[in-house]
Design a protein around this motif. Structure first.
Motif, PDB file in Angstrom:
ATOM      1  N   THR A 325       0.814  -1.219   0.000  1.00 45.47           N
ATOM      2  CA  THR A 325       0.000   0.000   0.000  1.00 45.47           C
ATOM      3  C   THR A 325       0.843   1.262   0.000  1.00 45.47           C
ATOM      4  O   THR A 325       0.304   2.363   0.063  1.00 45.47           O
ATOM      5  N   CYS A 326       2.151   1.124  -0.080  1.00 47.86           N
ATOM      6  CA  CYS A 326       3.062   2.264   0.013  1.00 47.86           C
ATOM      7  C   CYS A 326       3.427   2.766  -1.376  1.00 47.86           C
ATOM      8  O   CYS A 326       3.948   2.027  -2.205  1.00 47.86           O
ATOM      9  N   SER A 327       3.174   4.045  -1.641  1.00 52.15           N
ATOM     10  CA  SER A 327       3.552   4.656  -2.914  1.00 52.15           C
ATOM     11  C   SER A 327       4.940   5.252  -2.810  1.00 52.15           C
ATOM     12  O   SER A 327       5.422   5.553  -1.716  1.00 52.15           O
ATOM     13  N   VAL A 337       5.121   6.514  -8.300  1.00 48.39           N
ATOM     14  CA  VAL A 337       4.799   5.107  -8.532  1.00 48.39           C
ATOM     15  C   VAL A 337       3.791   4.669  -7.484  1.00 48.39           C
ATOM     16  O   VAL A 337       3.996   4.885  -6.289  1.00 48.39           O
ATOM     17  N   GLY A 338       2.700   4.060  -7.924  1.00 47.32           N
ATOM     18  CA  GLY A 338       1.678   3.579  -7.000  1.00 47.32           C
ATOM     19  C   GLY A 338       2.179   2.436  -6.146  1.00 47.32           C
ATOM     20  O   GLY A 338       3.183   1.776  -6.455  1.00 47.32           O
ATOM     21  N   GLY A 339       1.463   2.176  -5.057  1.00 44.23           N
ATOM     22  CA  GLY A 339       1.905   1.166  -4.096  1.00 44.23           C
ATOM     23  C   GLY A 339       2.030  -0.227  -4.682  1.00 44.23           C
ATOM     24  O   GLY A 339       3.023  -0.916  -4.467  1.00 44.23           O
ATOM     25  N   ARG A 340       1.044  -0.663  -5.454  1.00 44.20           N
ATOM     26  CA  ARG A 340       1.048  -2.044  -5.942  1.00 44.20           C
ATOM     27  C   ARG A 340       1.955  -2.226  -7.152  1.00 44.20           C
ATOM     28  O   ARG A 340       2.199  -3.352  -7.569  1.00 44.20           O
ATOM     29  N   ALA A 341       2.460  -1.132  -7.717  1.00 42.40           N
ATOM     30  CA  ALA A 341       3.313  -1.253  -8.894  1.00 42.40           C
ATOM     31  C   ALA A 341       4.587  -2.021  -8.578  1.00 42.40           C
ATOM     32  O   ALA A 341       5.007  -2.904  -9.331  1.00 42.40           O
ATOM     33  N   ILE A 394      18.755  13.124  -4.596  1.00 36.38           N
ATOM     34  CA  ILE A 394      17.294  13.080  -4.684  1.00 36.38           C
ATOM     35  C   ILE A 394      16.700  12.918  -3.287  1.00 36.38           C
ATOM     36  O   ILE A 394      17.409  12.659  -2.310  1.00 36.38           O
ATOM     37  N   THR A 395      15.392  13.086  -3.218  1.00 37.85           N
ATOM     38  CA  THR A 395      14.627  12.791  -2.013  1.00 37.85           C
ATOM     39  C   THR A 395      13.653  11.662  -2.336  1.00 37.85           C
ATOM     40  O   THR A 395      12.809  11.801  -3.228  1.00 37.85           O
ATOM     41  N   LEU A 396      13.802  10.560  -1.645  1.00 35.76           N
ATOM     42  CA  LEU A 396      12.940   9.393  -1.842  1.00 35.76           C
ATOM     43  C   LEU A 396      11.787   9.489  -0.853  1.00 35.76           C
ATOM     44  O   LEU A 396      12.000   9.481   0.365  1.00 35.76           O
ATOM     45  N   ILE A 397      10.561   9.607  -1.358  1.00 36.92           N
ATOM     46  CA  ILE A 397       9.391   9.757  -0.500  1.00 36.92           C
ATOM     47  C   ILE A 397       8.548   8.489  -0.556  1.00 36.92           C
ATOM     48  O   ILE A 397       8.130   8.050  -1.633  1.00 36.92           O
ATOM     49  N   LEU A 398       8.332   7.885   0.605  1.00 42.35           N
ATOM     50  CA  LEU A 398       7.503   6.696   0.732  1.00 42.35           C
ATOM     51  C   LEU A 398       6.290   7.061   1.563  1.00 42.35           C
ATOM     52  O   LEU A 398       6.417   7.510   2.707  1.00 42.35           O
ATOM     53  N   ASP A 399       5.108   6.879   0.995  1.00 43.26           N
ATOM     54  CA  ASP A 399       3.862   7.258   1.670  1.00 43.26           C
ATOM     55  C   ASP A 399       2.965   6.029   1.780  1.00 43.26           C
ATOM     56  O   ASP A 399       2.503   5.494   0.776  1.00 43.26           O
ATOM     57  N   ASP A 400       2.730   5.573   3.011  1.00 43.25           N
ATOM     58  CA  ASP A 400       1.946   4.361   3.247  1.00 43.25           C
ATOM     59  C   ASP A 400       0.746   4.688   4.127  1.00 43.25           C
ATOM     60  O   ASP A 400       0.886   4.853   5.337  1.00 43.25           O
ATOM     61  N   PRO A 401      -0.452   4.779   3.549  1.00 43.59           N
ATOM     62  CA  PRO A 401      -1.637   5.064   4.365  1.00 43.59           C
ATOM     63  C   PRO A 401      -1.905   3.992   5.415  1.00 43.59           C
ATOM     64  O   PRO A 401      -2.492   4.288   6.461  1.00 43.59           O
ATOM     65  N   ALA A 402      -1.484   2.739   5.146  1.00 46.32           N
ATOM     66  CA  ALA A 402      -1.728   1.652   6.095  1.00 46.32           C
ATOM     67  C   ALA A 402      -0.729   1.648   7.247  1.00 46.32           C
ATOM     68  O   ALA A 402      -0.932   0.954   8.243  1.00 46.32           O
ATOM     69  N   GLY A 403       0.361   2.414   7.125  1.00 45.29           N
ATOM     70  CA  GLY A 403       1.349   2.490   8.187  1.00 45.29           C
ATOM     71  C   GLY A 403       2.198   1.249   8.343  1.00 45.29           C
ATOM     72  O   GLY A 403       2.827   1.061   9.389  1.00 45.29           O
ATOM     73  N   ASN A 404       2.248   0.388   7.315  1.00 44.26           N
ATOM     74  CA  ASN A 404       2.967  -0.883   7.424  1.00 44.26           C
ATOM     75  C   ASN A 404       4.319  -0.874   6.730  1.00 44.26           C
ATOM     76  O   ASN A 404       4.838  -1.926   6.369  1.00 44.26           O
TER      77      ASN A 404
END
Length: 450
Positions: A325-327, A337-341, A394-404
């Motif tokens: 679930t993490c983009s 890039v979307g989470g499931r990609a 670069i700045t690598l941004i990981l965004d996970d709404p599920a918090g996992n």
């Protein structure tokens, strides 16, 4: 003891293959009821997917029929695409439709139901053109026998033609319960500005429509079929049944060529985080490798966002757990890039960037002409490789709404984050809860209902 060389079940489609494995089966002719011949070829279309090519011919009456069917597994989730068609480039977007893809144009209240057409590789304009060709068929006879109906169809054909001419903006909606549907993004690797993708969990009825049943829903003889889940199947083990030191091995099929393979599964503890299940599959036939990580817990109370600064090769050393679930995004490269990609994986920043490059290069190359975005894609890959060589920050941004998801903290003080890492916990939006299936989840009142 002699051993037989294991070959992929689905080989790359090539005119130079000297030994294509074609299966011939005596089949019933639906035209003259005599016996004909069906030829089956399991192959792989480069940069696309595994398919089964079928060709039937009858020597008695000369009837012939050719068909193509997907040879891969259904996706875990269904998929919905919503495209705003505004520019001529949108009409040229290439589209992959499966047998289970339904097409809807809300502005015309027009719908093509799922399983009413065979799967195909086409374009947005091609979908409209095929609909117009189907409606225009037999119009001459219809005008003579049913002039009122013919006039209504002529009016509707004019409205469809207006869509092709882009007289106004319109919307194309695709829904596929099998998850095997794709709409080209001409802006890749950036987020598509006019197309939205949403994954959804299938209902029990939709699973049955695809022929997917749970163990309790099938009769006992089905347990003996290849691939059927049994009560002792490792894929049904709970976390309590897994030992931290034990590695489970079970037979699966390679997702790439469908040859028999072995999957290894292990429960492990990530320090300062949680338990996760790591699964790895290696196919001896085609060499395909998959690594997948599943979180050992449920959805966290809050989402989490990591900002990781990558300025030198030393910054590639930290561990990263990216859930499904993490983009992922890189503002400096305009990449999203979307989470499931990229799926769930336990890796490093270098591993994530390498995986992104691999997946972009393996993206569906549809049609004979190069994609409009191919040059931009190559330029983007060159920039990512500069990052991997330490030439670009670069700045690598990981965004996970599920918090996992998890990013290793390199600070000596566990209470503080190092200078290259910023962590933000946030409240999820309604839309994020909806995508995670939390809005309809009932967590209270079970005792009263029981």
């Amino acid at each position: 003891m002699c051993t037989t060389e294991q070959k992929p079940v689905f080989r790359d489609l090539s005119a130079d293959d000297p030994d294509p494995e074609v299966t011939e089966i005596e089949s019933f002719c639906v035209n003259c009821h005599a016996n004909g011949q069906t030829r089956l070829l399991l192959t792989r279309i480069p940069h696309y997917k595994n398919v089964v090519l079928m060709s039937f011919s009858c020597e008695e009456c000369g009837y012939e029929n050719n068909e193509i069917q997907p040879g891969g597994a259904y996706a875990e989730l269904g998929i919905k695409w919503k495209l705003r068609v505004e520019l001529p480039e949108d009409l040229n977007r290439q589209v992959v439709k499966s047998d289970y893809t339904s097409v809807r144009i809300p502005e015309l209240d027009f719908e093509i139901p799922a399983q009413s057409q065979k799967g195909e590789i086409t374009t947005v304009e091609g979908i409209v053109a095929r609909a117009m060709a189907g409606l225009a068929q037999d119009q001459a006879a219809r005008r003579a026998e049913h002039p009122a109906a013919a006039e209504q169809i002529d009016c509707f054909l004019q409205r469809l033609q207006a869509l092709r001419a882009l007289d106004k903006t319109w919307t194309l909606e695709l829904t596929d319960i099998s998850g095997n549907c794709f709409v080209e993004n001409p802006e890749i690797p950036r987020r598509d500005p006019r197309c939205e993708r949403r994954d959804f969990k299938r209902t029990k009825e939709e699973d049955h429509q695809l022929g997917i049943f749970t163990h309790d829903e099938v009769l006992s003889p089905v347990e003996s079929l290849p691939g059927a889940l049994t009560p002792a199947d490792p894929r049904q083990f709970t976390f309590e049944q897994l030992s931290g030191d034990e590695v489970l091995h079970f037979s699966t099929n390679c997702p790439e060529c469908n040859a028999p393979a072995t999957t290894n599964m292990k429960l492990t503890k990530i320090p300062h985080f949680k338990e996760v299940v790591i699964m790895a599959t290696l196919c001896d036939a085609c060499g395909h490798r998959t690594n997948e990580v599943k979180s050992g817990g449920g959805v966290e109370e809050k989402g989490v966002r990591f900002e990781v600064r990558i300025a030198s090769k030393e910054d590639f050393s930290r561990d990263i757990l990216k859930s499904e679930t993490c983009s992922l995004s890189i503002p400096e490269l305009e990449m999203e890039v979307g989470g499931r990609a990229l799926g769930g994986r336990f890796t490093t920043p270098e591993g994530l960037l390498q995986a992104a490059i691999t997946q972009l290069r393996a993206a569906p190359a549809l049609g004979d002409a190069p994609l409009p975005s191919s040059n931009a894609l190559e330029r983007f890959i060159d920039k990512v490789e500069e990052v991997l060589e330490g030439q670009r920050a670069i700045t690598l941004i990981l965004d996970d709404p599920a918090g996992n998801s998890y990013v290793q903290n390199l600070s000596d003080d566990p209470a503080k984050y190092d200078d290259g890492l910023k962590v933000t916990h946030y409240e999820r939006s309604f839309e994020q809860n909806e995508e995670l299936g939390l809005n309809d989840m009932k967590t209270e009142g079970y005792e009263e209902d029981s």
